[in-house]
Design a protein around this motif. Sequence first.
Motif, PDB file in Angstrom:
ATOM      1  N   SER A 193      -5.943   4.971  10.993  1.00 50.03           N
ATOM      2  CA  SER A 193      -6.567   5.657   9.862  1.00 50.03           C
ATOM      3  C   SER A 193      -6.132   5.051   8.538  1.00 50.03           C
ATOM      4  O   SER A 193      -5.064   4.458   8.431  1.00 50.03           O
ATOM      5  CB  SER A 193      -6.188   7.142   9.888  1.00 50.03           C
ATOM      6  OG  SER A 193      -6.491   7.736  11.124  1.00 50.03           O
ATOM      7  N   TYR A 194      -6.971   5.235   7.514  1.00 52.36           N
ATOM      8  CA  TYR A 194      -6.668   4.900   6.113  1.00 52.36           C
ATOM      9  C   TYR A 194      -6.329   3.428   5.913  1.00 52.36           C
ATOM     10  O   TYR A 194      -5.597   3.081   4.989  1.00 52.36           O
ATOM     11  CB  TYR A 194      -5.523   5.780   5.586  1.00 52.36           C
ATOM     12  CG  TYR A 194      -5.705   7.245   5.869  1.00 52.36           C
ATOM     13  CD1 TYR A 194      -4.766   7.948   6.607  1.00 52.36           C
ATOM     14  CD2 TYR A 194      -6.827   7.926   5.418  1.00 52.36           C
ATOM     15  CE1 TYR A 194      -4.923   9.293   6.881  1.00 52.36           C
ATOM     16  CE2 TYR A 194      -6.999   9.277   5.688  1.00 52.36           C
ATOM     17  CZ  TYR A 194      -6.039   9.947   6.422  1.00 52.36           C
ATOM     18  OH  TYR A 194      -6.211  11.284   6.686  1.00 52.36           O
ATOM     19  N   GLY A 195      -6.825   2.540   6.766  1.00 51.73           N
ATOM     20  CA  GLY A 195      -6.588   1.115   6.609  1.00 51.73           C
ATOM     21  C   GLY A 195      -5.263   0.620   7.149  1.00 51.73           C
ATOM     22  O   GLY A 195      -4.922  -0.554   6.970  1.00 51.73           O
ATOM     23  N   PHE A 196      -4.508   1.470   7.796  1.00 48.62           N
ATOM     24  CA  PHE A 196      -3.231   1.063   8.382  1.00 48.62           C
ATOM     25  C   PHE A 196      -3.442   0.363   9.718  1.00 48.62           C
ATOM     26  O   PHE A 196      -4.401   0.638  10.439  1.00 48.62           O
ATOM     27  CB  PHE A 196      -2.312   2.270   8.584  1.00 48.62           C
ATOM     28  CG  PHE A 196      -1.671   2.764   7.316  1.00 48.62           C
ATOM     29  CD1 PHE A 196      -2.257   3.793   6.593  1.00 48.62           C
ATOM     30  CD2 PHE A 196      -0.490   2.201   6.855  1.00 48.62           C
ATOM     31  CE1 PHE A 196      -1.668   4.244   5.424  1.00 48.62           C
ATOM     32  CE2 PHE A 196       0.100   2.651   5.686  1.00 48.62           C
ATOM     33  CZ  PHE A 196      -0.485   3.671   4.969  1.00 48.62           C
ATOM     34  N   SER A 249      -3.195  -3.834   1.494  1.00 47.07           N
ATOM     35  CA  SER A 249      -3.202  -3.537   0.065  1.00 47.07           C
ATOM     36  C   SER A 249      -2.832  -2.066  -0.130  1.00 47.07           C
ATOM     37  O   SER A 249      -3.602  -1.172   0.200  1.00 47.07           O
ATOM     38  CB  SER A 249      -4.580  -3.832  -0.526  1.00 47.07           C
ATOM     39  OG  SER A 249      -4.615  -3.526  -1.900  1.00 47.07           O
ATOM     40  N   ALA A 250      -1.639  -1.832  -0.666  1.00 45.26           N
ATOM     41  CA  ALA A 250      -1.125  -0.466  -0.781  1.00 45.26           C
ATOM     42  C   ALA A 250      -1.805   0.292  -1.918  1.00 45.26           C
ATOM     43  O   ALA A 250      -2.160  -0.276  -2.958  1.00 45.26           O
ATOM     44  CB  ALA A 250       0.384  -0.506  -1.013  1.00 45.26           C
ATOM     45  N   ASN A 310      -0.235  -4.604  -3.381  1.00 44.35           N
ATOM     46  CA  ASN A 310       0.538  -5.523  -2.543  1.00 44.35           C
ATOM     47  C   ASN A 310       0.528  -5.073  -1.091  1.00 44.35           C
ATOM     48  O   ASN A 310       0.339  -3.887  -0.810  1.00 44.35           O
ATOM     49  CB  ASN A 310       1.982  -5.609  -3.046  1.00 44.35           C
ATOM     50  CG  ASN A 310       2.101  -6.468  -4.287  1.00 44.35           C
ATOM     51  OD1 ASN A 310       1.101  -6.992  -4.792  1.00 44.35           O
ATOM     52  ND2 ASN A 310       3.313  -6.621  -4.798  1.00 44.35           N
ATOM     53  N   PRO A 311       0.764  -5.992  -0.171  1.00 47.82           N
ATOM     54  CA  PRO A 311       0.872  -5.568   1.235  1.00 47.82           C
ATOM     55  C   PRO A 311       2.148  -4.768   1.457  1.00 47.82           C
ATOM     56  O   PRO A 311       3.149  -4.972   0.780  1.00 47.82           O
ATOM     57  CB  PRO A 311       0.903  -6.901   1.994  1.00 47.82           C
ATOM     58  CG  PRO A 311       1.358  -7.900   1.005  1.00 47.82           C
ATOM     59  CD  PRO A 311       0.883  -7.434  -0.337  1.00 47.82           C
TER      60      PRO A 311
END
Lengths: 117, 116
Positions: free
Chosen positions: B60-63, B80-81, B17-18
């Motif tokens: 970083s890491y898609g954040f 997407s967590a 989920n977001p």
Amino acid sequence: DAGITQSPRYKITETGRQVTLMCHQTWSHSYMFWYRQDLGHGLRLIYYSAAADITDKGEVPDGYVVSRSKTENFPLTLESATRSQTSVYFCASGTGQGAFGGNQPQHFGDGTRLSIL
Amino acid sequence: AQSVAQPEDQVNVAEGNPLTVKCTYSVSGNPYLFWYVQYPNRGLQFLLKYITGDNLVKGSYGFEAEFNKSQTSFHLKKPSALVSDSALYFCAVRELGDNYGQNFVFGPGTRLSVLP
């Protein structure tokens, strides 16, 4: 590898004793910082240094002493430890002011967990 | 003096989920804004920053984080967590032109738990 190293990682001592936490950075950053992290308080600045031989107080300096004779080292000393100084201590460094330095993040060590009995 | 608020002590989200971690700030001038992440027994690790320009900042890491000047907010987001995103997140602010040493202010932190 370049980075910032804190030692020791864990320390237990008794009230009234002197204890020194070490911090060493290999980036040649001009600024270095000491923070303490406590539940409910987040990060609080103890002292910082803008360059060798230049230090200044942060938010919670009482009971702590710092020195910076060399750019890469910034030790923090508790001259007479008290139980209220039980905390996790973080050292950080940064490039500081200047056209490109003022917007740079701080870089943190992995902390020293200090327990005072 | 500048200040930072993170209104949620804890955020729980299901994997996939977001996620959003909220941050609001107060400065008298223009802000520099930062997000950090802290994993257990580690120091704070820089994720991203807003200095100027595009309001959506990727890190970083898609954040990513969105700067909203009118709402004085800088919320951290990820589409997407992952369970590995579970950590403590700190927002920080300093004011353009202000004393770099003394006025780098951190929020109280938000603990993110991503449930499998």
